[in-house]
Design an enzyme around this catalytic site. Structure first.
Site, PDB file in Angstrom:
ATOM      1  N   ASP A   2       0.813  -1.210   0.000  1.00  0.00           N
ATOM      2  CA  ASP A   2       0.000   0.000   0.000  1.00  0.00           C
ATOM      3  C   ASP A   2       0.851   1.267   0.000  1.00  0.00           C
ATOM      4  O   ASP A   2       1.913   1.308   0.616  1.00  0.00           O
ATOM      5  CB  ASP A   2      -0.906  -0.014   1.242  1.00  0.00           C
ATOM      6  CG  ASP A   2      -2.075   0.931   1.086  1.00  0.00           C
ATOM      7  OD1 ASP A   2      -2.341   1.381  -0.046  1.00  0.00           O
ATOM      8  OD2 ASP A   2      -2.733   1.231   2.098  1.00  0.00           O
ATOM      9  N   ASN A  50     -10.196  -3.295  -5.858  1.00  0.00           N
ATOM     10  CA  ASN A  50      -9.343  -2.490  -6.754  1.00  0.00           C
ATOM     11  C   ASN A  50      -9.818  -2.548  -8.207  1.00  0.00           C
ATOM     12  O   ASN A  50      -9.518  -1.670  -9.008  1.00  0.00           O
ATOM     13  CB  ASN A  50      -7.879  -2.976  -6.739  1.00  0.00           C
ATOM     14  CG  ASN A  50      -7.144  -2.688  -5.460  1.00  0.00           C
ATOM     15  OD1 ASN A  50      -6.203  -3.394  -5.115  1.00  0.00           O
ATOM     16  ND2 ASN A  50      -7.548  -1.650  -4.732  1.00  0.00           N
TER      17      ASN A  50
HETATM   18  C1  FPP Z   1      -1.878   0.100  -3.426  1.00  0.00           C
HETATM   19  O1  FPP Z   1      -1.469   1.432  -3.478  1.00  0.00           O
HETATM   20  C2  FPP Z   1      -1.274  -0.640  -4.514  1.00  0.00           C
HETATM   21  C3  FPP Z   1      -1.979  -1.209  -5.513  1.00  0.00           C
HETATM   22  C4  FPP Z   1      -3.451  -1.165  -5.606  1.00  0.00           C
HETATM   23  C5  FPP Z   1      -1.291  -1.918  -6.601  1.00  0.00           C
HETATM   24  C6  FPP Z   1      -0.054  -2.661  -6.209  1.00  0.00           C
HETATM   25  C7  FPP Z   1       0.495  -3.279  -7.397  1.00  0.00           C
HETATM   26  C8  FPP Z   1       1.772  -3.246  -7.809  1.00  0.00           C
HETATM   27  C9  FPP Z   1       2.891  -2.667  -7.037  1.00  0.00           C
HETATM   28  C10 FPP Z   1       2.093  -3.819  -9.147  1.00  0.00           C
HETATM   29  C11 FPP Z   1       1.736  -5.229  -9.437  1.00  0.00           C
HETATM   30  C12 FPP Z   1       2.360  -6.251  -8.582  1.00  0.00           C
HETATM   31  C13 FPP Z   1       3.223  -7.258  -8.874  1.00  0.00           C
HETATM   32  C14 FPP Z   1       3.417  -8.329  -7.888  1.00  0.00           C
HETATM   33  C15 FPP Z   1       4.028  -7.358 -10.086  1.00  0.00           C
HETATM   34  P1  FPP Z   1      -2.588   2.560  -3.598  1.00  0.00           P
HETATM   35  O2  FPP Z   1      -2.702   2.922  -5.040  1.00  0.00           O
HETATM   36  O3  FPP Z   1      -3.822   2.112  -2.925  1.00  0.00           O
HETATM   37  O4  FPP Z   1      -1.863   3.709  -2.815  1.00  0.00           O
HETATM   38  P2  FPP Z   1      -2.566   4.822  -1.910  1.00  0.00           P
HETATM   39  O5  FPP Z   1      -3.217   4.089  -0.760  1.00  0.00           O
HETATM   40  O6  FPP Z   1      -1.406   5.651  -1.479  1.00  0.00           O
HETATM   41  O7  FPP Z   1      -3.523   5.548  -2.794  1.00  0.00           O
END
Ligand code: FPP
Length: 226
Positions: A2, A50
């Site tokens: 996150d 998501n």
């Molecule tokens: C949460 O941050 C993160 C995600 C919803 C996506 C995570 C995915 C990756 C890093 C890429 C794919 C993974 C792999 C294993 C190759 P957020 O966008 O909710 O952040 P915020 O809470 O700060 O808005």
């Protein structure tokens, strides 16, 4: 994993830039975990919730995942890392499903570490799907062992340690069944800033915990003598 969005926002950048940097943190964390001798590493990459994010962000996440698998699979296999996915992967674009299937096949004999990526994953959804499976199989009775074997994580041990980055103090529908006795570690570090140093800090925290699984300290001590 996150905090990608906030990491980018703080730098006046688009959320997608944050995800891109998030992938870099993912690559180094997987390597560090393997080096540290972790047997199972499970990453929450995309939740069922998501999937409701703006199309553009979702497409970017799918592209990052495509890139990750294409670029990393050979090295993962060389290092004995078996890839596994949990979640409703049938909701992913077809080509990505095929790419994943190829990567699973390539790494299926690797035994040093299992890297599980949770995609289109929700803990409640997983439990419901397992319950539906039990009904289809007309199971007359269920115990924890037989139910666990119907979950996406069948055959995997329950996690010892959960690390949540980004400062939120919640589980957010991750591995709800499996986390029953897991030690929880929360850090304010945003995912793109996560590193081997942070991972070691989390493991140090884990090492200070006494895991009693509902028993008393004395009982645990007695058990460890055998
Ligand atoms: C949460 O941050 C993160 C995600 C919803 C996506 C995570 C995915 C990756 C890093 C890429 C794919 C993974 C792999 C294993 C190759 P957020 O966008 O909710 O952040 P915020 O809470 O700060 O808005």
């Amino acid at each position: 994993m996150d905090g990608n969005g906030r990491w980018a926002k703080r730098r006046g950048q688009d959320r997608i830039y944050g995800h891109r940097r998030g992938i870099e943190a993912t690559k180094t964390t997987v390597k560090d975990a393997r080096r540290m001798g972790v047997s199972y590493l499970t990453l929450f990459a995309l939740s069922t919730e998501n999937l409701k994010r703006p199309r553009r962000e979702l497409e970017a996440l799918f592209n990052l995942l495509r890139g990750y698998i294409r670029q990393e699979i050979e090295q993962l296999v060389e290092n004995g890392v078996r890839l596994r996915v949990i979640g409703r992967t049938e909701l992913l674009p077809k080509d990505l499903q095929e790419l994943i299937a190829g990567a699973l096949a390539k790494s299926k004999n690797c035994r040093k570490m299992t890297l599980t990526i949770a995609l289109c994953y929700g803990g409640r959804d997983e439990i419901l799907r397992a319950a539906a499976k039990a009904m289809r199989l007309k199971k007359k009775s269920l115990d924890e062992k037989t139910f666990s074997a119907l979950l996406d994580t069948a055959g995997m041990p329950d996690p010892d340690l959960l690390i949540r980055t980004g400062g939120e103090l919640r589980i957010s529908n991750f591995l709800l069944w499996q986390l029953a006795y897991t030690e929880l570690y929360f850090t304010n570090t945003l995912w793109p800033d996560f590193s081997g140093k942070e991972l070691r800090k989390a493991v140090k925290f884990y090492q200070t915990r006494e895991r009693r699984f509902g028993l008393t300290s004395e009982q645990i001590e007695e058990k460890s003598q055998f």
